[in-house]
Design a protein around this motif. Structure first.
Motif, PDB file in Angstrom:
ATOM      1  N   ARG A 187       0.849  -1.184   0.000  1.00 23.15           N
ATOM      2  CA  ARG A 187       0.000   0.000   0.000  1.00 23.15           C
ATOM      3  C   ARG A 187       0.891   1.242   0.000  1.00 23.15           C
ATOM      4  O   ARG A 187       1.904   1.265   0.692  1.00 23.15           O
ATOM      5  N   ILE A 188       0.507   2.265  -0.753  1.00 20.93           N
ATOM      6  CA  ILE A 188       1.291   3.489  -0.758  1.00 20.93           C
ATOM      7  C   ILE A 188       0.460   4.652  -0.226  1.00 20.93           C
ATOM      8  O   ILE A 188      -0.757   4.535  -0.038  1.00 20.93           O
ATOM      9  N   LEU A 189       1.135   5.742   0.027  1.00 21.97           N
ATOM     10  CA  LEU A 189       0.479   7.002   0.385  1.00 21.97           C
ATOM     11  C   LEU A 189       0.643   7.955  -0.789  1.00 21.97           C
ATOM     12  O   LEU A 189       1.687   7.951  -1.444  1.00 21.97           O
ATOM     13  N   ILE A 190      -0.368   8.782  -1.051  1.00 22.16           N
ATOM     14  CA  ILE A 190      -0.212   9.796  -2.102  1.00 22.16           C
ATOM     15  C   ILE A 190      -0.298  11.185  -1.482  1.00 22.16           C
ATOM     16  O   ILE A 190      -1.074  11.430  -0.557  1.00 22.16           O
ATOM     17  N   GLU A 191       0.529  12.080  -2.011  1.00 19.10           N
ATOM     18  CA  GLU A 191       0.697  13.419  -1.423  1.00 19.10           C
ATOM     19  C   GLU A 191      -0.086  14.468  -2.201  1.00 19.10           C
ATOM     20  O   GLU A 191      -0.091  14.475  -3.437  1.00 19.10           O
TER      21      GLU A 191
ATOM     22  N   VAL B 115      -4.821   8.833   6.753  1.00 20.99           N
ATOM     23  CA  VAL B 115      -3.544   9.552   6.769  1.00 20.99           C
ATOM     24  C   VAL B 115      -2.451   8.668   7.354  1.00 20.99           C
ATOM     25  O   VAL B 115      -2.633   8.037   8.401  1.00 20.99           O
ATOM     26  N   GLY B 116      -1.306   8.626   6.649  1.00 26.22           N
ATOM     27  CA  GLY B 116      -0.205   7.796   7.123  1.00 26.22           C
ATOM     28  C   GLY B 116       1.096   8.540   7.307  1.00 26.22           C
ATOM     29  O   GLY B 116       2.075   7.985   7.823  1.00 26.22           O
ATOM     30  N   GLU B 117       1.153   9.792   6.900  1.00 26.22           N
ATOM     31  CA  GLU B 117       2.388  10.567   7.038  1.00 26.22           C
ATOM     32  C   GLU B 117       2.065  12.033   6.813  1.00 26.22           C
ATOM     33  O   GLU B 117       1.119  12.380   6.105  1.00 26.22           O
ATOM     34  N   ILE B 118       2.887  12.880   7.432  1.00 27.51           N
ATOM     35  CA  ILE B 118       2.754  14.334   7.261  1.00 27.51           C
ATOM     36  C   ILE B 118       4.116  14.888   6.883  1.00 27.51           C
ATOM     37  O   ILE B 118       5.144  14.469   7.430  1.00 27.51           O
ATOM     38  N   HIS B 119       4.125  15.810   5.939  1.00 25.53           N
ATOM     39  CA  HIS B 119       5.347  16.535   5.572  1.00 25.53           C
ATOM     40  C   HIS B 119       5.248  17.992   6.021  1.00 25.53           C
ATOM     41  O   HIS B 119       4.169  18.591   5.939  1.00 25.53           O
ATOM     42  N   ILE B 120       6.380  18.528   6.443  1.00 22.58           N
ATOM     43  CA  ILE B 120       6.498  19.977   6.623  1.00 22.58           C
ATOM     44  C   ILE B 120       7.796  20.420   5.946  1.00 22.58           C
ATOM     45  O   ILE B 120       8.746  19.644   5.837  1.00 22.58           O
ATOM     46  N   ALA B 121       7.808  21.664   5.488  1.00 19.69           N
ATOM     47  CA  ALA B 121       8.988  22.163   4.767  1.00 19.69           C
ATOM     48  C   ALA B 121       8.937  23.689   4.758  1.00 19.69           C
ATOM     49  O   ALA B 121       7.971  24.301   5.218  1.00 19.69           O
ATOM     50  N   GLY B 122       9.978  24.271   4.190  1.00 16.82           N
ATOM     51  CA  GLY B 122      10.010  25.725   4.047  1.00 16.82           C
ATOM     52  C   GLY B 122       9.574  26.138   2.659  1.00 16.82           C
ATOM     53  O   GLY B 122       9.586  25.351   1.714  1.00 16.82           O
TER      54      GLY B 122
ATOM     55  N   LEU C  43      -3.056   8.502   2.519  1.00 12.68           N
ATOM     56  CA  LEU C  43      -2.711   9.875   2.154  1.00 12.68           C
ATOM     57  C   LEU C  43      -1.515  10.374   2.945  1.00 12.68           C
ATOM     58  O   LEU C  43      -1.376  10.082   4.137  1.00 12.68           O
ATOM     59  N   LEU C  44      -0.667  11.097   2.254  1.00 11.20           N
ATOM     60  CA  LEU C  44       0.420  11.838   2.877  1.00 11.20           C
ATOM     61  C   LEU C  44       0.006  13.302   2.781  1.00 11.20           C
ATOM     62  O   LEU C  44      -0.133  13.836   1.673  1.00 11.20           O
ATOM     63  N   ILE C  45      -0.208  13.917   3.918  1.00 11.47           N
ATOM     64  CA  ILE C  45      -0.628  15.324   3.891  1.00 11.47           C
ATOM     65  C   ILE C  45       0.596  16.208   4.064  1.00 11.47           C
ATOM     66  O   ILE C  45       1.243  16.199   5.122  1.00 11.47           O
ATOM     67  N   ASP C  46       0.907  16.948   3.012  1.00 17.56           N
ATOM     68  CA  ASP C  46       2.025  17.895   3.074  1.00 17.56           C
ATOM     69  C   ASP C  46       1.468  19.231   3.536  1.00 17.56           C
ATOM     70  O   ASP C  46       0.751  19.917   2.796  1.00 17.56           O
ATOM     71  N   ILE C  47       1.810  19.569   4.782  1.00 16.53           N
ATOM     72  CA  ILE C  47       1.247  20.775   5.398  1.00 16.53           C
ATOM     73  C   ILE C  47       1.773  22.036   4.712  1.00 16.53           C
ATOM     74  O   ILE C  47       1.050  23.024   4.569  1.00 16.53           O
ATOM     75  N   ASN C  48       3.016  21.993   4.274  1.00 18.55           N
ATOM     76  CA  ASN C  48       3.560  23.159   3.565  1.00 18.55           C
ATOM     77  C   ASN C  48       2.850  23.343   2.219  1.00 18.55           C
ATOM     78  O   ASN C  48       2.493  24.467   1.854  1.00 18.55           O
ATOM     79  N   ASN C  49       2.626  22.245   1.502  1.00 17.02           N
ATOM     80  CA  ASN C  49       1.881  22.344   0.240  1.00 17.02           C
ATOM     81  C   ASN C  49       0.491  22.925   0.480  1.00 17.02           C
ATOM     82  O   ASN C  49       0.013  23.765  -0.290  1.00 17.02           O
TER      83      ASN C  49
END
Lengths: 305, 273
Positions: free
Chosen positions: A161-165, A224-231, A194-200
């Motif tokens: 199974r994969i997550l999509i962002e 939800v299986g992962e969260i991203h944060i970035a600049g 789902l991968l939720i990218d908070i910066n996106n």
């Protein structure tokens, strides 16, 4: 370049059906500049950042037959969990060449057994050309079916199974549904997470005027299986009227605030700090990782799973 | 709206910069210029990859000239696979054409050896990322074969996957080496070399490189052939130089893990060293 002789894996694969990152804490994108720092880190209980530290790599950067790049990753894998984050799968369109691509991903997965595998809900390939960026899909039923077909090919090919962002949006395209509906429908019909990218999400909210909190509230925590944060950075010409997903700066305070809200909705999730340009010293990134870990430690809601 | 039409219009924009066909798909026509973020991201990704894959070329011509050339290369040879690892397979031929004005109609001073430098950059990269050798012929294998009465000359050997042979002009390698090491060419001790075959190989994770003498080149080229044996390799070397010391070069090959052989032909796997 053809894949060569990947090694037999010494790690246990996660069960195929689960979203497997529950025990992971805050992770970092693995950069070549920091390999010596990473290899010098104490592992497991001895690691001052706690047991939850893990590393994410862009899967396609390891499409090599052999050599030091794979060997470094093997060394990192001995002490840390990995996440494979694909950027070139083009799930949204042109799936003809995907099996060959996925075959290479699968070979890496078989050896390294990453805890998490993810890709993007975008397109990047058409007519034999790879446009090396993450282009958004129109949120139409037609595009949704194309995305679901792509996820199916990918998940079948890798056997996991994969997550999509969620993508970064700089402008609005004609659509038949909003983005949470689009992603949730794709997940429900394909079986992916789902991968939720908070910066996106923050960038999209600033660039296109959507309500970021309302967006998060439309996503079932169970997906939800992962969260991203970035600049991010302001556009050189338009300034803050157009925010660019640069991954070249420290995480913005607005993104940290939105992360806190996301964790209150989704519960404890693996959180990745991404940095792909203007790479600072490893210690600086570890400070951001530890800040993300503190957010997780303070997260009392453990999720609905 | 059909996704096919949207993708076709978007791809046309990415290729040409002409966004007219995207108007039907954008909610706010005033925002259409924002699509430049995607196009810029595409070119930046590709050009950064070329910069990483051809570092000595960039060093020779300078960042701005290199990026101008790389931008046009992306138009002529866009990536085909979903990765930029190894991108630039046609770059050496292209960059020579670019600087001779064949591509742009703006003839620029052709940096000496630019195509050769690109060849050398790419050979280094190819060696770095090649498969790990699983059947390295080692000194202990040779000792065992001799002790068992095998005729060493007839042992089938091949070059290890990381061995890359690169034909270049006489001074290209010393120039490439001086750029890589930030030393003047005359400090390398190779500037007088007339060799035109450079060998790259990987040892303990690091890529090595050296120019080959005429008999060494003959040996390596012979060993590149299918079903080559030590005998056929040494014969090729001795043909161009009857005084060539094959025992020295054989020892060097073993030390540098340049040769592979399938030892299971000679004894069962369970008995391998």
């Amino acid at each position: 370049m053809a894949m060569g002789h990947l090694k037999a894996n010494p790690f246990s694969p996660p069960r195929q059906s689960e979203i497997v990152g529950d025990h992971l804490g805050a992770g970092l994108g693995l950069k070549a500049e920091h390999l010596d720092d990473v290899l010098a880190l104490p592992a497991g209980d001895a690691n001052p950042s706690g047991n939850g530290l893990w590393f994410e790599v862009h899967t396609e950067n390891y499409f090599v037959a052999g050599g030091p790049r794979l060997n470094y990753l093997r060394s990192v894998r001995e002490n840390f969990e990995l996440s494979f984050h694909g950027v070139g799968g083009s799930l949204g369109y042109d799936h003809q060449s995907m099996p060959a691509h996925v075959k290479q991903v699968k070979a890496l997965i078989d050896e390294f057994q990453p805890r998490l595998i993810s890709e993007h809900a975008v397109w990047s390939r058409v007519d034999g050309r790879y446009f090396a960026d993450l282009m958004p899909l129109p949120r139409t039923h037609d595009a949704l079916q194309s995305l679901i077909d792509g996820i199916d090919v990918y998940q079948t090919g890798v056997g996991r199974r994969i997550l999509i962002e969620n993508p970064s949006n700089y402008l609005d395209f004609v659509s038949e549904m909003d983005e949470p509906q689009f992603l949730v429908e794709a997940a429900n019909r394909s079986g992916c997470g789902l991968l939720i990218d908070i910066n996106n999400l923050y960038i999209s909210s600033q660039n296109t005027g959507i309500d970021a909190l309302a967006y998060l509230q439309q996503i079932p925590a169970s997906l939800v299986g992962e969260i991203h944060i970035a600049g991010h950075d302001p556009d050189p010409e338009l300034g803050r009227a157009l925010l660019i997903d640069s991954h070249a700066a420290e995480v913005d305070s607005s993104v940290w605030a939105l992360l806190e809200q996301a964790l209150s909705i989704f519960g404890h999730q693996p959180v990745l700090v991404e940095r792909d340009a203007n790479i600072p010293a490893f210690a600086e990134l570890m400070r951001e990782q530890q800040k993300a870990q503190r957010f997780l430690d303070q997260c009392t809601y453990k999720g609905s799973r | 709206m059909a996704v096919d039409d949207y993708i076709a219009a978007f791809a046309h924009y990415l290729r040409t910069g002409d966004a007219n066909r995207m108007h039907d798909f954008c909610v706010n026509p005033e925002h259409i210029k924002r699509m430049a973020v995607y196009r810029n991201g595409f070119y930046k990704g590709c050009i950064d990859a070329l910069s990483a894959n051809f570092p000595m070329c960039e060093k020779l011509v300078g960042n701005e000239s290199f990026r101008n050339a790389a931008h046009i290369y992306v138009d002529h040879y866009p990536p085909e696979k979903g990765t930029l690892v190894g991108y630039g397979q046609n770059f050496s031929g292209f960059i020579a054409d670019f600087f001779s004005g064949l591509v742009t109609n703006e003839s620029q001073a052709l940096p000496v050896n630019i195509a050769d430098l690109a060849h050398l950059d790419y050979a280094w990269l190819t060696s770095l990322m090649s498969a790990d050798s699983e059947q390295v012929l080692r000194g202990e294998h040779v000792a065992w074969l001799v002790a068992q009465g095998h005729d060493l000359a007839l042992v089938e050997v091949r070059l290890s996957p990381s061995v890359i042979l690169c034909d270049v002009g006489a001074s290209a390698f010393s120039q490439w080496l001086s750029l890589k090491t930030n030393q003047k060419e005359d400090e390398q001790g190779n500037s007088a070399s007339t060799n035109d075959l450079v060998m790259f190989w990987r040892r303990q994770g690091a890529v090595q490189a050296r120019s080959l003498s005429v008999p060494e080149a003959a040996l390596m080229r012979a060993l590149q052939r299918v079903d080559s044996t030590l005998d056929s390799g040494f014969a090729a070397a001795l043909e161009v130089d009857p005084d060539f010391d094959v025992s020295d070069i054989f020892s060097a090959c073993l030390q540098n893990e340049l040769l592979e052989t399938d030892m299971t032909q000679y004894r069962p796997e369970s008995d391998l060293i």
